[in-house]
Scaffold this motif. Structure first.
Motif, mmCIF file in Angstrom:
data_model
loop_
_atom_site.group_PDB
_atom_site.id
_atom_site.type_symbol
_atom_site.label_atom_id
_atom_site.label_comp_id
_atom_site.label_asym_id
_atom_site.label_seq_id
_atom_site.Cartn_x
_atom_site.Cartn_y
_atom_site.Cartn_z
ATOM 1 N N ALA A 43 0.830 -1.196 0.000
ATOM 2 C CA ALA A 43 0.000 0.000 0.000
ATOM 3 C C ALA A 43 0.871 1.256 0.000
ATOM 4 O O ALA A 43 0.523 2.268 -0.627
ATOM 5 N N GLU A 44 2.009 1.187 0.676
ATOM 6 C CA GLU A 44 2.936 2.327 0.678
ATOM 7 C C GLU A 44 3.471 2.594 -0.727
ATOM 8 O O GLU A 44 3.638 3.744 -1.133
ATOM 9 N N ASP A 45 3.761 1.518 -1.478
ATOM 10 C CA ASP A 45 4.194 1.689 -2.869
ATOM 11 C C ASP A 45 3.107 2.375 -3.694
ATOM 12 O O ASP A 45 3.392 3.249 -4.524
ATOM 13 N N LEU A 46 1.878 1.968 -3.466
ATOM 14 C CA LEU A 46 0.766 2.534 -4.229
ATOM 15 C C LEU A 46 0.622 4.029 -3.938
ATOM 16 O O LEU A 46 0.387 4.829 -4.848
ATOM 17 N N GLU A 47 0.796 4.408 -2.681
ATOM 18 C CA GLU A 47 0.720 5.819 -2.327
ATOM 19 C C GLU A 47 1.917 6.585 -2.885
ATOM 20 O O GLU A 47 1.785 7.746 -3.289
ATOM 21 N N TRP A 48 3.082 5.958 -2.911
ATOM 22 C CA TRP A 48 4.264 6.596 -3.498
ATOM 23 C C TRP A 48 4.046 6.860 -4.982
ATOM 24 O O TRP A 48 4.437 7.905 -5.501
ATOM 25 N N PHE A 92 -4.055 9.442 -1.751
ATOM 26 C CA PHE A 92 -3.600 8.472 -0.775
ATOM 27 C C PHE A 92 -4.729 8.209 0.208
ATOM 28 O O PHE A 92 -5.682 8.965 0.308
ATOM 29 N N GLY A 93 -4.606 7.117 0.964
ATOM 30 C CA GLY A 93 -5.639 6.789 1.937
ATOM 31 C C GLY A 93 -6.983 6.622 1.266
ATOM 32 O O GLY A 93 -7.125 5.883 0.292
ATOM 33 N N ASP A 94 -7.989 7.323 1.790
ATOM 34 C CA ASP A 94 -9.350 7.193 1.260
ATOM 35 C C ASP A 94 -9.439 7.589 -0.201
ATOM 36 O O ASP A 94 -10.302 7.122 -0.935
ATOM 37 N N ARG A 95 -8.544 8.471 -0.640
ATOM 38 C CA ARG A 95 -8.609 8.928 -2.027
ATOM 39 C C ARG A 95 -8.114 7.877 -3.009
ATOM 40 O O ARG A 95 -8.214 8.053 -4.207
ATOM 41 N N LEU A 96 -7.561 6.781 -2.488
ATOM 42 C CA LEU A 96 -7.194 5.660 -3.357
ATOM 43 C C LEU A 96 -8.318 4.634 -3.420
ATOM 44 O O LEU A 96 -8.150 3.574 -3.999
ATOM 45 N N ASN A 97 -9.445 4.927 -2.812
ATOM 46 C CA ASN A 97 -10.566 3.992 -2.808
ATOM 47 C C ASN A 97 -11.780 4.544 -3.534
ATOM 48 O O ASN A 97 -12.883 4.046 -3.359
ATOM 49 N N LEU A 98 -11.585 5.573 -4.341
ATOM 50 C CA LEU A 98 -12.714 6.209 -5.001
ATOM 51 C C LEU A 98 -12.995 5.547 -6.345
ATOM 52 O O LEU A 98 -12.128 5.511 -7.225
ATOM 53 N N ALA A 99 -14.203 5.037 -6.497
ATOM 54 C CA ALA A 99 -14.575 4.388 -7.755
ATOM 55 C C ALA A 99 -14.509 5.375 -8.904
ATOM 56 O O ALA A 99 -14.782 6.565 -8.749
#
Length: 277
Positions: free
Chosen positions: A244-249, A255-262
């Motif tokens: 998940a840290e790689d994905l945010e990088w 990041f966080g909730d903003r990586l879960n937006l359809a």
């Protein structure tokens, strides 16, 4: 001095603290030799010993103050000059040095670092993910300032190489400061020692919590991902064999909730960090 960050069409967000990211690799196991095999089992390693096996990826605060980490030459509308970015020994940001600006900045002119290339249109630069300095530039040809101020702003990554362009903006008519029109841009060339090249991303196929659509780059490696309803950050990361840290990088503006937006498209490529689709 105030600093800024995430911007949309109608607003300028807040940012510029470089938060260190820790990654690690575990040391290989050491197998006992014949003379050690009969000994009693060795005690479990202490927490300190385990911590010693974790290597910290260097952040800005690890670099000697004054280390040059980026530079560029301004051009546009008759404006010339140089920008240098140097480590200042803190993990809160860096020093910006502007030299030889001619003509000197107009009253209300401001500086931002933008994720888009310098060839982007003025309108696109206004929409691009950026870190914006809310204090106007001094009206002199040479000036130095730290960004951000001690208690203001926040980068989501210790690796700012996705900031591709420095932009000097003129204030809108009648406003003391802001994104009126572009005075000059400078393509930033970064040199950050020992920074990672990026995670190795491989698509392992659709799974629960990661059922979105993948786009491939020219080399057939995953380039971007369209988030599906009910996707989760951890499941998306697991689908591509990263953390998940790689994905945010890879997505410093989401990041966080903003990586879960359809229906949001996120990056899977080092080359597209900070860009929006």
């Amino acid at each position: 001095m105030r600093q800024g960050g995430h911007r949309s069409v109608h607003s300028i967000g807040i940012a510029t603290l470089l938060a260190a990211i820790l990654t690690g690799c575990t040391a290989p196991a050491v197998h006992p030799g014949p003379s050690e095999a009969s000994n009693a089992a060795a005690p479990a390693p202490s927490a300190t010993a385990e911590e010693d096996t974790v290597k910290k990826v260097p952040g800005l605060s690890d670099l000697p103050p004054g280390t040059l980490i980026a530079m560029g030459d301004f051009s546009g509308q008759g404006t010339t000059g140089k920008i240098q970015i140097k480590a200042n020994g803190a993990d809160h940001g860096f020093d910006v040095i502007l030299t030889g600006l001619q003509p000197v900045p107009l009253a209300g002119a401001s500086l931002e670092l933008n994720s888009l290339p310098s060839t982007a249109s003025e309108w696109d630069l206004q929409q691009g993910f950026s870190y914006y300095r809310y204090d106007p530039l001094s009206q002199v040809s040479d000036q130095t300032f730290s960004t951000p101020s001690v208690d203001y702003g926040g980068f989501e990554t210790n690796d700012p190489r996705f900031m591709r362009t420095a932009v000097i903006w003129a204030a809108p008519p009648g406003a003391p400061i802001g994104l009126g029109s572009v005075i000059a841009t400078a393509t930033l060339t970064w040199d950050l020692p020992n920074m990672p090249a990026g995670p190795n991303v491989t698509d392992h196929g659709s799974a629960e919590g990661a059922q979105g659509q993948v786009s491939l780059g020219a080399d057939d490696t995953p380039f971007s991902y369209l988030i599906a309803p009910n996707d989760t950050e951890n499941a998306i990361a697991a689908r591509f064999g990263i953390t998940a840290e790689d994905l945010e990088w890879l997505n410093p503006d989401r990041f966080g909730d903003r990586l879960n937006l359809a229906n949001i498209t996120i990056n899977l490529s080092m080359d597209s960090r900070g860009l929006r689709w």
